[in-house]
Design a protein around this motif. Structure first.
Motif, mmCIF file in Angstrom:
data_model
loop_
_atom_site.group_PDB
_atom_site.id
_atom_site.type_symbol
_atom_site.label_atom_id
_atom_site.label_comp_id
_atom_site.label_asym_id
_atom_site.label_seq_id
_atom_site.Cartn_x
_atom_site.Cartn_y
_atom_site.Cartn_z
ATOM 1 N N ALA A 158 -50.479 -32.599 -21.441
ATOM 2 C CA ALA A 158 -51.402 -33.681 -21.772
ATOM 3 C C ALA A 158 -51.376 -34.708 -20.654
ATOM 4 O O ALA A 158 -50.401 -34.809 -19.905
ATOM 5 C CB ALA A 158 -51.021 -34.330 -23.098
ATOM 6 N N VAL A 159 -52.461 -35.451 -20.543
ATOM 7 C CA VAL A 159 -52.539 -36.545 -19.576
ATOM 8 C C VAL A 159 -52.946 -37.814 -20.315
ATOM 9 O O VAL A 159 -53.904 -37.804 -21.103
ATOM 10 C CB VAL A 159 -53.533 -36.251 -18.440
ATOM 11 N N SER A 160 -52.205 -38.894 -20.056
ATOM 12 C CA SER A 160 -52.452 -40.193 -20.678
ATOM 13 C C SER A 160 -52.492 -41.261 -19.596
ATOM 14 O O SER A 160 -52.060 -41.033 -18.456
ATOM 15 C CB SER A 160 -51.326 -40.526 -21.668
ATOM 16 N N THR A 161 -52.990 -42.423 -19.949
ATOM 17 C CA THR A 161 -52.864 -43.571 -19.047
ATOM 18 C C THR A 161 -51.378 -43.918 -18.906
ATOM 19 O O THR A 161 -50.654 -43.968 -19.899
ATOM 20 C CB THR A 161 -53.631 -44.781 -19.603
ATOM 21 N N ARG A 162 -50.926 -44.127 -17.677
ATOM 22 C CA ARG A 162 -49.510 -44.429 -17.468
ATOM 23 C C ARG A 162 -49.169 -45.777 -18.116
ATOM 24 O O ARG A 162 -49.869 -46.775 -17.889
ATOM 25 C CB ARG A 162 -49.181 -44.461 -15.981
ATOM 26 N N PRO A 163 -48.125 -45.835 -18.924
ATOM 27 C CA PRO A 163 -47.809 -47.089 -19.616
ATOM 28 C C PRO A 163 -47.301 -48.158 -18.651
ATOM 29 O O PRO A 163 -46.722 -47.844 -17.601
ATOM 30 C CB PRO A 163 -46.717 -46.671 -20.614
ATOM 31 N N PRO A 164 -47.512 -49.427 -18.984
ATOM 32 C CA PRO A 164 -47.021 -50.512 -18.134
ATOM 33 C C PRO A 164 -45.502 -50.440 -17.962
ATOM 34 O O PRO A 164 -44.779 -50.097 -18.890
ATOM 35 C CB PRO A 164 -47.417 -51.778 -18.908
ATOM 36 N N GLY A 165 -45.040 -50.747 -16.751
ATOM 37 C CA GLY A 165 -43.608 -50.762 -16.501
ATOM 38 C C GLY A 165 -42.974 -49.399 -16.348
ATOM 39 O O GLY A 165 -41.742 -49.285 -16.343
ATOM 40 N N LEU A 212 -44.017 -34.445 -16.714
ATOM 41 C CA LEU A 212 -44.216 -33.561 -15.569
ATOM 42 C C LEU A 212 -44.453 -34.362 -14.295
ATOM 43 O O LEU A 212 -44.118 -33.908 -13.203
ATOM 44 C CB LEU A 212 -45.403 -32.626 -15.820
ATOM 45 N N GLY A 213 -45.032 -35.540 -14.427
ATOM 46 C CA GLY A 213 -45.297 -36.348 -13.242
ATOM 47 C C GLY A 213 -46.167 -37.532 -13.575
ATOM 48 O O GLY A 213 -46.672 -37.678 -14.696
ATOM 49 N N SER A 214 -46.326 -38.402 -12.601
ATOM 50 C CA SER A 214 -47.218 -39.548 -12.753
ATOM 51 C C SER A 214 -47.862 -39.828 -11.408
ATOM 52 O O SER A 214 -47.373 -39.387 -10.365
ATOM 53 C CB SER A 214 -46.446 -40.781 -13.250
ATOM 54 N N GLY A 215 -48.965 -40.551 -11.419
ATOM 55 C CA GLY A 215 -49.664 -40.853 -10.174
ATOM 56 C C GLY A 215 -51.109 -41.168 -10.449
ATOM 57 O O GLY A 215 -51.443 -41.693 -11.513
ATOM 58 N N ARG A 216 -51.981 -40.843 -9.502
ATOM 59 C CA ARG A 216 -53.409 -41.087 -9.673
ATOM 60 C C ARG A 216 -54.150 -39.759 -9.791
ATOM 61 O O ARG A 216 -53.840 -38.794 -9.089
ATOM 62 C CB ARG A 216 -53.961 -41.894 -8.495
ATOM 63 N N SER A 217 -55.142 -39.765 -10.680
ATOM 64 C CA SER A 217 -55.991 -38.584 -10.831
ATOM 65 C C SER A 217 -57.068 -38.589 -9.770
ATOM 66 O O SER A 217 -57.250 -39.573 -9.039
ATOM 67 C CB SER A 217 -56.626 -38.585 -12.224
ATOM 68 N N ALA A 218 -57.824 -37.499 -9.705
ATOM 69 C CA ALA A 218 -58.910 -37.424 -8.726
ATOM 70 C C ALA A 218 -59.965 -38.498 -8.986
ATOM 71 O O ALA A 218 -60.665 -38.927 -8.068
ATOM 72 C CB ALA A 218 -59.552 -36.036 -8.775
ATOM 73 N N VAL A 223 -52.106 -42.297 -14.133
ATOM 74 C CA VAL A 223 -51.876 -41.433 -15.299
ATOM 75 C C VAL A 223 -50.424 -40.956 -15.389
ATOM 76 O O VAL A 223 -49.660 -40.998 -14.417
ATOM 77 C CB VAL A 223 -52.808 -40.201 -15.254
ATOM 78 N N LEU A 224 -50.117 -40.476 -16.593
ATOM 79 C CA LEU A 224 -48.838 -39.846 -16.884
ATOM 80 C C LEU A 224 -49.119 -38.438 -17.392
ATOM 81 O O LEU A 224 -49.933 -38.252 -18.314
ATOM 82 C CB LEU A 224 -48.072 -40.648 -17.938
ATOM 83 N N HIS A 225 -48.473 -37.448 -16.808
ATOM 84 C CA HIS A 225 -48.686 -36.037 -17.136
ATOM 85 C C HIS A 225 -47.475 -35.560 -17.931
ATOM 86 O O HIS A 225 -46.345 -35.588 -17.426
ATOM 87 C CB HIS A 225 -48.827 -35.242 -15.829
ATOM 88 N N THR A 226 -47.680 -35.141 -19.174
ATOM 89 C CA THR A 226 -46.558 -34.767 -20.036
ATOM 90 C C THR A 226 -46.575 -33.290 -20.406
ATOM 91 O O THR A 226 -47.605 -32.627 -20.403
ATOM 92 C CB THR A 226 -46.558 -35.605 -21.327
ATOM 93 N N PHE A 227 -45.382 -32.820 -20.761
ATOM 94 C CA PHE A 227 -45.095 -31.452 -21.189
ATOM 95 C C PHE A 227 -44.747 -31.546 -22.670
ATOM 96 O O PHE A 227 -43.907 -32.363 -23.066
ATOM 97 C CB PHE A 227 -43.920 -30.934 -20.359
ATOM 98 N N LEU A 228 -45.372 -30.704 -23.504
ATOM 99 C CA LEU A 228 -45.181 -30.775 -24.946
ATOM 100 C C LEU A 228 -44.821 -29.401 -25.491
ATOM 101 O O LEU A 228 -45.518 -28.416 -25.237
ATOM 102 C CB LEU A 228 -46.467 -31.267 -25.627
ATOM 103 N N ARG A 229 -43.751 -29.359 -26.260
ATOM 104 C CA ARG A 229 -43.371 -28.099 -26.911
ATOM 105 C C ARG A 229 -43.275 -28.354 -28.419
ATOM 106 O O ARG A 229 -42.249 -28.829 -28.924
ATOM 107 C CB ARG A 229 -42.040 -27.575 -26.368
#
Length: 310
Positions: A158-165, A212-218, A223-229
């Motif tokens: 999943a990809v979400s807006t990166r949270p503050p801080g 999984l990672g964070s940074g800027r999308s295209a 954003v924040l990239h998460t792994f979900l099980r």
């Protein structure tokens, strides 16, 4: 449809015409005359069939012409018992609402000439990724049982807006260090578009969450990239869990807030992807693992200097 056996109508067709008074009577008579309405014995119910001759009738809805969805499923695996596809965003798994022909199930039944195809599990229309279909009734139960017994390992992204801080050196969500296991009790409410969280009840959902990672999308989003099980498979489980942790999924119009109905925004599909399915085949005993070929459009750009894993 249940039909009254007595009443002021002389025929079943008269009752149906009154019941569906928003439809043209002539068109309904045409459907009866064409044999499109049948009884429990599969015999056509004619326009002159007397009230009381059938307690139940069956018919198919007639839908207006559907616009073709410009997104297409990819078949990853086919054998005599199992079909696995990579579903795009916006394509429903099964017919629903205004979508009939434009659903993965109907498309596949036509494409593979197999009317027995049935999904073993489902993905929301907005979610992309892997879906398994049973190819024949005699072995369908074996694959359905895998999901009932939670013997299929599922991985989502999943990809979400990166949270503050956000600090990638000490990743945490809502004050909880990652990876974390989130549990709560979700209840599906009849007639509601969203599930309810019941904090006073024992958990019936469980999801392992890591980053999984964070940074800027295209598109330039941070954003924040998460792994979900997920260990369980309740309706909207992953969407609710991430919203509760303060990182609702980009493109989600239900959680945390229910937004007004609007046309699909193809520029920002729900950023949720069913990425992996792994299990022991109940028929052969072989290990099976399927991996999506799709990616999330808002994932951090690879190589971005601001991207960092957790």
């Amino acid at each position: 449809m249940r039909v009254p056996t007595t009443g002021p109508w002389s025929t079943i067709a008269e009752y149906v015409i009154e019941r569906f008074d928003h439809l043209e009577a002539a068109d309904l008579y045409r459907r009866f005359a064409a044999g499109d309405v049948v009884g429990a014995d599969a015999r056509p119910v004619g326009p002159a069939e007397a009230l009381g001759s059938h307690e139940f009738i069956w018919y198919h809805r007639e839908l207006p012409a559907e616009a073709e969805l410009p997104f297409h499923e990819e078949i990853l695996h086919v054998d005599d018992d199992l079909v696995v596809i990579d579903k795009p965003h916006f394509l429903p798994t099964t017919p629903t609402g205004r979508f009939l022909r434009e659903s993965a199930l109907v498309r596949l039944r036509v494409r593979l000439d197999n009317p027995d195809l049935t999904p073993v599990h489902r993905l929301d229309r907005g979610t992309a990724g892997l879906v398994m279909f049973s190819a024949r009734p005699s072995t369908r139960g074996a694959y359905q049982t895998l999901f009932e017994r939670r013997e299929v390992a599922k991985v989502y992204e999943a990809v979400s807006t990166r949270p503050p801080g956000w600090d990638p050196s000490t990743p945490e969500l809502s004050g909880r260090p990652l990876p974390l296991v989130h549990r709560d009790h979700l209840e599906r409410l009849r007639g509601r578009q969203r599930v309810a969280v019941r904090p006073d009840r024992a958990p019936n959902t469980e999801t392992l969450i890591d980053v999984l990672g964070s940074g800027r999308s295209a598109a330039g989003r941070t954003v924040l990239h998460t792994f979900l099980r997920p260990h369980t498979g309740r309706l909207h489980q992953l969407r609710v869990h991430l919203a509760e942790l303060g990182i609702p999924i980009l493109g989600d119009r239900r959680y945390p807030d229910l937004l007004p109905e609007a046309p699909d925004d193809h520029r920002l599909p729900l950023q949720l992807l069913a990425g992996e399915l792994e299990f022991t085949d109940p028929l052969s005993g072989a290990s099976r693992r399927f991996v999506t070929r799709r990616t999330l459009s808002e994932a951090p750009v690879p190589g971005d200097a601001r991207s960092s894993g957790g």
